[in-house]
Design an enzyme around this catalytic site. Sequence first.
Site, PDB file in Angstrom:
ATOM      1  N   PHE A   1       0.972  -1.250  -0.031  1.00  0.00           N
ATOM      2  CA  PHE A   1      -0.114  -0.126  -0.100  1.00  0.00           C
ATOM      3  C   PHE A   1       0.962   1.064  -0.075  1.00  0.00           C
ATOM      4  O   PHE A   1       1.758   1.352   1.062  1.00  0.00           O
ATOM      5  CB  PHE A   1      -0.788  -0.139   1.146  1.00  0.00           C
ATOM      6  CG  PHE A   1      -2.214   0.944   1.200  1.00  0.00           C
ATOM      7  CD1 PHE A   1      -3.425   0.766   0.798  1.00  0.00           C
ATOM      8  CD2 PHE A   1      -1.718   2.444   1.486  1.00  0.00           C
ATOM      9  CE1 PHE A   1      -4.423   1.412   0.807  1.00  0.00           C
ATOM     10  CE2 PHE A   1      -2.761   3.252   1.534  1.00  0.00           C
ATOM     11  CZ  PHE A   1      -4.217   2.796   1.064  1.00  0.00           C
ATOM     12  N   VAL A   2       0.939   2.002  -1.116  1.00  0.00           N
ATOM     13  CA  VAL A   2       1.895   3.254  -1.183  1.00  0.00           C
ATOM     14  C   VAL A   2       1.078   4.539  -1.706  1.00  0.00           C
ATOM     15  O   VAL A   2       0.258   4.333  -2.590  1.00  0.00           O
ATOM     16  CB  VAL A   2       3.013   2.798  -2.344  1.00  0.00           C
ATOM     17  CG1 VAL A   2       3.539   4.168  -2.515  1.00  0.00           C
ATOM     18  CG2 VAL A   2       3.750   1.262  -1.777  1.00  0.00           C
ATOM     19  N   ILE A   3       1.184   5.415  -1.080  1.00  0.00           N
ATOM     20  CA  ILE A   3       0.758   6.781  -1.478  1.00  0.00           C
ATOM     21  C   ILE A   3       2.058   7.615  -1.499  1.00  0.00           C
ATOM     22  O   ILE A   3       2.839   7.684  -0.572  1.00  0.00           O
ATOM     23  CB  ILE A   3      -0.284   7.258  -0.455  1.00  0.00           C
ATOM     24  CG1 ILE A   3      -1.483   6.587  -0.399  1.00  0.00           C
ATOM     25  CG2 ILE A   3      -0.553   9.001  -0.817  1.00  0.00           C
ATOM     26  CD1 ILE A   3      -2.431   6.569  -1.549  1.00  0.00           C
TER      27      ILE A   3
ATOM     28  N   GLN B   1       0.412  12.426   0.480  1.00  0.00           N
ATOM     29  CA  GLN B   1       0.098  12.001   1.836  1.00  0.00           C
ATOM     30  C   GLN B   1      -0.676  13.261   2.909  1.00  0.00           C
ATOM     31  O   GLN B   1      -0.458  14.317   2.479  1.00  0.00           O
ATOM     32  CB  GLN B   1       1.558  11.545   2.391  1.00  0.00           C
ATOM     33  CG  GLN B   1       1.858  10.223   1.963  1.00  0.00           C
ATOM     34  CD  GLN B   1       3.133   9.746   2.365  1.00  0.00           C
ATOM     35  OE1 GLN B   1       3.792  10.287   3.555  1.00  0.00           O
ATOM     36  NE2 GLN B   1       3.911   8.864   1.820  1.00  0.00           N
ATOM     37  N   HIS B   2      -1.289  12.591   3.733  1.00  0.00           N
ATOM     38  CA  HIS B   2      -1.706  13.449   4.872  1.00  0.00           C
ATOM     39  C   HIS B   2      -2.980  14.358   4.142  1.00  0.00           C
ATOM     40  O   HIS B   2      -3.319  15.587   4.551  1.00  0.00           O
ATOM     41  CB  HIS B   2      -0.993  14.243   5.337  1.00  0.00           C
ATOM     42  CG  HIS B   2       0.412  13.591   5.893  1.00  0.00           C
ATOM     43  ND1 HIS B   2       0.109  12.691   6.957  1.00  0.00           N
ATOM     44  CD2 HIS B   2       1.738  13.637   5.782  1.00  0.00           C
ATOM     45  CE1 HIS B   2       1.250  12.243   7.286  1.00  0.00           C
ATOM     46  NE2 HIS B   2       2.201  12.709   6.725  1.00  0.00           N
ATOM     47  N   GLN B   3      -3.380  14.011   2.964  1.00  0.00           N
ATOM     48  CA  GLN B   3      -4.734  14.608   2.453  1.00  0.00           C
ATOM     49  C   GLN B   3      -5.897  13.795   2.491  1.00  0.00           C
ATOM     50  O   GLN B   3      -7.026  14.270   1.535  1.00  0.00           O
ATOM     51  CB  GLN B   3      -4.196  15.088   1.073  1.00  0.00           C
ATOM     52  CG  GLN B   3      -3.026  16.129   1.167  1.00  0.00           C
ATOM     53  CD  GLN B   3      -2.466  16.344  -0.380  1.00  0.00           C
ATOM     54  OE1 GLN B   3      -3.375  16.617  -1.160  1.00  0.00           O
ATOM     55  NE2 GLN B   3      -1.252  16.241  -0.701  1.00  0.00           N
ATOM     56  N   GLY B   4      -5.789  12.401   2.893  1.00  0.00           N
ATOM     57  CA  GLY B   4      -7.036  11.761   2.996  1.00  0.00           C
ATOM     58  C   GLY B   4      -7.049  10.691   1.617  1.00  0.00           C
ATOM     59  O   GLY B   4      -7.908   9.702   1.605  1.00  0.00           O
ATOM     60  N   HIS B   5      -5.966  10.599   0.679  1.00  0.00           N
ATOM     61  CA  HIS B   5      -6.116   9.803  -0.458  1.00  0.00           C
ATOM     62  C   HIS B   5      -5.873   8.152   0.100  1.00  0.00           C
ATOM     63  O   HIS B   5      -6.471   7.405  -0.533  1.00  0.00           O
ATOM     64  CB  HIS B   5      -4.922  10.176  -1.469  1.00  0.00           C
ATOM     65  CG  HIS B   5      -5.094  11.548  -1.960  1.00  0.00           C
ATOM     66  ND1 HIS B   5      -6.223  11.947  -2.785  1.00  0.00           N
ATOM     67  CD2 HIS B   5      -4.380  12.798  -1.732  1.00  0.00           C
ATOM     68  CE1 HIS B   5      -6.213  13.156  -2.882  1.00  0.00           C
ATOM     69  NE2 HIS B   5      -5.153  13.677  -2.288  1.00  0.00           N
TER      70      HIS B   5
ATOM     71  N   GLU C   1      -0.913  -8.004   5.552  1.00  0.00           N
ATOM     72  CA  GLU C   1       0.395  -8.647   5.679  1.00  0.00           C
ATOM     73  C   GLU C   1       1.324  -7.866   6.162  1.00  0.00           C
ATOM     74  O   GLU C   1       1.574  -6.723   5.624  1.00  0.00           O
ATOM     75  CB  GLU C   1       0.948  -8.998   4.238  1.00  0.00           C
ATOM     76  CG  GLU C   1       2.280  -9.874   4.479  1.00  0.00           C
ATOM     77  CD  GLU C   1       2.709 -10.105   2.963  1.00  0.00           C
ATOM     78  OE1 GLU C   1       3.948 -10.242   2.801  1.00  0.00           O
ATOM     79  OE2 GLU C   1       1.825 -10.339   2.067  1.00  0.00           O
TER      80      GLU C   1
END
Length: 416
Positions: A251-253, A258-262, A286
């Site tokens: 799981f990668v943003i 980041q920190h914008q709700g995406h 996992e």
Amino acid sequence: MAETLEEWISDSNQVLNLQMVRTPEDASLLQYEEQQNIDVFNPAFTYPIFGDNEKIFGYKGLDIKLHFASGSLRQYLDISYDAKLASSTTPPDEIEGALYKFIPPDYTKSEVEFQKRVAGDAETFKPLGEKIGSYAHPSAGRKGKGQGDSGMAAGKAIEDNEDVVEYEMYKATWSTPGFREYHRRMQIFVLLFIEGGSYVHEDEDAWEFIVLYERRTRPDSGIFTYHFVGYVSVYPFWCYPDRVRLRLSQFVILPPYQHQGHGSKLYNMLFRHMLDRSEVAELTIEDPAEAFEDLRDRNDLRFLVKEGIVKDPMLYVDVGKGKRGSRVEWELAIRRKYKIAQRQFDRLLEMLLFRQLDKGNPDKVKAYRLHVKARLYRFNYEMLSQMTVEERKEALAKTYESVVEDYKRILGMTFG
């Protein structure tokens, strides 16, 4: 001599500079607060590439540029330095060779060629796979909250509204035309931003991916441009007798988003997609990192509250009296309905119980404490069973206090 050699050592996390590149035209559409989308950012981890110490030897003033076309993820590599150590006994580290093992070989080292690719791909690149959801956020600098999932119903209104940016999610598998090649470009982010992350095996056919994009509209031409935000990968394992258990693996943003709700939007889309599939028994995670575990907890809690769990009288039945009778049947039915793994489901119910707990009532507090300790004992049975009675009591008491403090933290983040 050791002090002299120290001058030739660089921190690979600091000298590897990443950037998601747009055309000048597309970059000019970003408001001031959105410039971070195209700013340089650094990886959290580079040990899979440059070794456990995350150091590169043999250079002064080292600068490694690894740039990506923001949608197609075509790559540009440039390695520059002020000085390179000339030594046969302690030769400098081979930088491009180290990176070459982890990125597709079609990267370019020509900035001119890269800019041509960015320009061409901006107009031609379209997300691969099946669109399964979208949502809208106000453009940075605009007041107000994102439209959330209501944006999906707005249709044409979103496309014509310059005050919002639409984000779209696409599901893909190895059988999606072109996705295998695209995945080879985006998987580097797993190594750079997930501790312990590793590449998935392409010969395992069942992998599923949901990729998140920012979608922009060029005002004069109406052309849509797409910009990579992040992705999630899951793998289905057989679950007796005839279903599958989906395991979330990666799981990668990207940091600029980041920190914008995406992350929550992507997780919730996966969760809803999983609920809609009759063959899926549950979603498991996992080895989640703490930040992702917090994200998961917050969204699972909000989901259960929205579903009315705290208003169900069965939540409060037989608390502190052990697993028995109607409560066991109720928990099993709810857990299966929402396809939540056992340990996660237990924790969620404990947090909701704590939130509703009358902390001024000693009997209620004691019942809650016994309820949580009983679960902790079951979960840690092998270790606790080897202790004396007093050691076991002390260990459970300490663990309980730690768990409750963490519940307070998570509930505070979730509900304020």
